[in-house]
Design a protein around this motif. Structure first.
Motif, PDB file in Angstrom:
ATOM      1  N   LEU A  15       0.831  -1.202   0.000  1.00 27.01           N
ATOM      2  CA  LEU A  15       0.000   0.000   0.000  1.00 27.01           C
ATOM      3  C   LEU A  15       0.868   1.256   0.000  1.00 27.01           C
ATOM      4  O   LEU A  15       0.559   2.248  -0.681  1.00 27.01           O
TER       5      LEU A  15
ATOM      6  N   LEU B  51      -2.023  -2.988  -4.619  1.00 27.62           N
ATOM      7  CA  LEU B  51      -3.318  -2.654  -4.023  1.00 27.62           C
ATOM      8  C   LEU B  51      -4.309  -3.794  -4.210  1.00 27.62           C
ATOM      9  O   LEU B  51      -4.991  -4.221  -3.263  1.00 27.62           O
TER      10      LEU B  51
ATOM     11  N   THR C 175      -3.225  -7.047  -2.185  1.00 25.88           N
ATOM     12  CA  THR C 175      -3.442  -6.902  -0.738  1.00 25.88           C
ATOM     13  C   THR C 175      -4.933  -6.989  -0.402  1.00 25.88           C
ATOM     14  O   THR C 175      -5.331  -7.606   0.595  1.00 25.88           O
ATOM     15  N   ASN C 176      -5.768  -6.368  -1.236  1.00 27.63           N
ATOM     16  CA  ASN C 176      -7.220  -6.437  -1.014  1.00 27.63           C
ATOM     17  C   ASN C 176      -7.715  -7.885  -1.077  1.00 27.63           C
ATOM     18  O   ASN C 176      -8.527  -8.327  -0.255  1.00 27.63           O
TER      19      ASN C 176
ATOM     20  N   GLN D 281     -12.343  -5.528   3.492  1.00 29.24           N
ATOM     21  CA  GLN D 281     -11.621  -5.250   2.259  1.00 29.24           C
ATOM     22  C   GLN D 281     -11.190  -3.782   2.236  1.00 29.24           C
ATOM     23  O   GLN D 281     -11.597  -2.991   3.088  1.00 29.24           O
ATOM     24  N   ILE D 282     -10.380  -3.459   1.249  1.00 33.00           N
ATOM     25  CA  ILE D 282      -9.810  -2.107   1.149  1.00 33.00           C
ATOM     26  C   ILE D 282     -10.822  -1.163   0.517  1.00 33.00           C
ATOM     27  O   ILE D 282     -11.528  -1.525  -0.428  1.00 33.00           O
TER      28      ILE D 282
ATOM     29  N   VAL E  76      -6.259   5.366   1.561  1.00 32.62           N
ATOM     30  CA  VAL E  76      -6.652   3.953   1.560  1.00 32.62           C
ATOM     31  C   VAL E  76      -7.068   3.584   2.987  1.00 32.62           C
ATOM     32  O   VAL E  76      -6.343   3.881   3.946  1.00 32.62           O
TER      33      VAL E  76
ATOM     34  N   ILE F 299      -8.464   0.533   5.683  1.00 36.25           N
ATOM     35  CA  ILE F 299      -8.532  -0.912   5.935  1.00 36.25           C
ATOM     36  C   ILE F 299      -9.134  -1.126   7.321  1.00 36.25           C
ATOM     37  O   ILE F 299      -8.798  -0.406   8.272  1.00 36.25           O
TER      38      ILE F 299
END
Length: 585
Positions: free
Chosen positions: A481, A545, A548-549, A561-562, A574, A576
């Motif tokens: 991120l 991105l 990671t999501n 989720q992001i 961003v 989280i």
């Protein structure tokens, strides 16, 4: 139980209909039989009265016989012809009395100066020589318009008779002479006949003349009738009910068209309707017993079914909680055994399949996490090694003062050291959860490398809640991120930028926010990024991105989720959210 309730309902309907039928048809039949009995009494009594009618008709239609009687009653002496006529008349009058046990005597009287009359017992006799002459007074006292009547008398046969005999005298005036025929009937004979005809105990049968006097009865005590006579007279219907001192009585009555006598039967309701009452009680008792038995059976079946259903619920609950299940029954005795057997069989099969699917899913997720993580490492490793390579080339090509050489070499050394730490961190137990503090320290090593690479073009601000440092998180979720902020935000900006990482603990969640003041994202591109993150399409940009999501959703579920917000030429943020209770598990 499904068949018992309809059975009880049918039984209730059957008993109800039976009781109605008993009350309606049986009672009606009893009343009909009682009326038939009364009609039989009427026929027997009035059949006996026909003797009077026959004699009356004979004398009314035989003027010669009347003249003969007149001549015999008016003479003091007899010749042979008169003696023959006397014997003929006497024989005719005596025949009914001698042949019928219920006739006491027959009198024929026609007005004569000698005060004489014919008697079936003694023949021609004068009033002075007989004891029974009260009938003559009744005849004389009657109005001429009255042609027939009855009278209940107590007749003494002689002067020695103290009690007398109950006699029913039936008077019939002669149409063709001033006289009367008197038929004297023994009342006790018909009273005894009524006693023999009465079929029920406590039944009272009364025959009443026009004056309302009892002429025949099967009861020696007539109080039942006399005490309630006024109440009886108010009823005109053949069947009626009266209230007496001893309870309710059912009455039946008939009126003779010929003699105007009233035939009355009085029976206690409890006696007359004893059989319907017994049948009703029997039906009610049978119904109550059946209901009790039915409810006991329903209770037993319901309790058994409840136990079986509770057993099924317990099996389902144990299966949901993952507890051990009982063995299927050896024999299937009923539908519940069949259900339990199939449930256990199904759950055993499903549990086996579920375990296999869970193992496969776990392996697939682990492989996917490794694949996602492996996508991050080569990308970062390439960039870092390229930076170190360029720094080495610069050191070799450009002459630096001797005092600068140690610092430059130290920077390269620190970069290689940070890279070594990152590689060691990412390659050791990649699926292992680490504390947030460990993840932040690793990310700081990554930030140092990037700051060295971009020659301090940006600065990083850490705002972390100390209470969250012991929370466990998955590895390498911050680095991609921050890399996304550097590469797509700060790098494109012409001036120095700032990246702020804010981590706070809120209730049961860990909230992480990464904000940069880079170039931001155009609105259309931002919408595409959001749609691609939802659809999980293969990315061409923002790989860190997206990966990671996807890792967060695989690790913590679809609810986590992001989220990304951005404004072009202003910066991006961003967000989280991670569940703490799952991290501590």
């Amino acid at each position: 139980m499904l068949f018992i309730m309809p059975f009880l309902i049918v039984l209730l309907l059957f008993v109800t209909i039976s009781i109605i039928a008993i009350q309606k048809f049986v009672v009606a039949d009893i009343n009909k039989n009682n009326m038939n009995l009364l009609q039989q009494v009427q026929q027997n009594v009035e059949l006996s009265m026909h003797d009077m009618a026959q004699q009356s008709i004979f004398f009314d239609n035989n003027n010669k016989a009347i003249l003969t009687i007149k001549s015999l009653l008016g003479e003091n002496s007899m010749n042979l012809d008169k003696l023959n006529a006397y014997e003929l008349i006497t024989g005719f009058i005596s025949a009914p009395a001698n042949s019928k046990p219920y006739i006491d005597s027959v009198y024929i009287y026609i007005d004569n100066p000698n005060g004489q009359f014919f008697s079936s017992n003694v023949g021609l006799v004068s009033f002075d020589s007989v004891v029974d002459k009260s009938w003559f007074g009744s005849y004389k006292s009657k109005d001429k318009s009255v042609r027939s009547w009855t009278e209940l008398r107590n007749v003494k046969k002689s002067s020695f008779d103290k009690t007398g005999t109950k006699i029913l005298s039936i008077y019939q005036k002669l149409d063709n002479a001033n006289g009367v025929i008197v038929l004297n009937i023994l009342a006790d004979y018909f009273n005894n006949t009524l006693v023999s005809l009465s079929s029920l105990s406590k039944q009272g049968i009364f025959i009443v003349n026009e004056q309302g006097d009892i002429i025949f009865s099967n009861k020696s005590d007539s109080n039942l009738f006399t005490d309630n006579q006024s109440q009886i007279n108010t009823h005109a219907s053949p069947i009626f009910t009266i209230d007496t001192k001893s309870g309710k009585y059912i009455g039946c009555q008939l009126i003779s068209d010929e003699y105007k006598w009233k035939y009355i039967s009085l029976i206690p309701q409890s006696t007359l309707y004893a059989m319907p009452s017994k049948l009703t009680k029997f039906a009610l008792t049978a119904m109550i017993i059946s209901f009790i038995f039915g409810f006991i059976l329903i209770y037993y079946l319901t309790r058994r079914n409840y136990t079986q259903v509770a057993n099924i619920i317990s099996i389902l609950s144990s299966a949901e909680k993952g507890l051990s299940l009982p063995l299927p029954p050896d024999k299937i005795k009923d539908e519940y055994g069949y259900i339990i057997h199939n449930i256990l069989k199904t759950f055993i099969e499903q549990s086996y399949l579920k375990i296999q699917l869970s193992e496969r899913k776990y392996k697939l997720e682990a492989m996917e996490l490794l694949a996602l993580q492996s996508q991050i490492n080569p990308h970062f490793l390439f960039n870092t090694l390229e930076t170190v390579s360029w720094e080495c080339m610069k050191l070799m090509k450009r002459p630096f003062p001797e005092e600068i050489w140690p610092a430059k070499i130290l920077e390269v050394h620190h970069t290689i050291e940070n890279l070594s730490d990152i590689l060691k961190y990412s390659l050791s137990n990649p699926n292992e959860n680490v504390t947030l503090e460990t993840e932040i320290n690793n990310t700081k090593s990554y930030v140092e490398i990037q700051k060295y690479r971009y020659e301090d073009k940006f600065d990083v601000i850490w705002d972390c809640d100390l209470a969250a440092m012991n929370c466990t998180v998955m590895k390498l979720f911050l680095q991609p991120l921050i890399e996304n902020s550097i590469y797509h935000g700060i790098k494109e900006k012409g001036e120095a930028g700032i990246i702020k990482i804010k981590i706070k603990r809120s209730n049961q969640n860990l909230k992480i926010t990464i904000i940069d003041n880079g170039v931001g994202i155009r609105r259309r591109n931002l919408m595409d990024i959001r749609e691609n993150m939802k659809a999980e399409n293969e990315p061409h940009q923002h790989i860190g991105l997206y990966n990671t999501n996807k890792r967060i959703k695989l690790k913590y579920g679809e609810n986590y989720q992001i989220k990304i917000n951005s404004k072009y030429n202003f910066g991006s943020a961003v967000y989280i959210r991670i569940p703490i209770h799952l991290l501590n598990g």
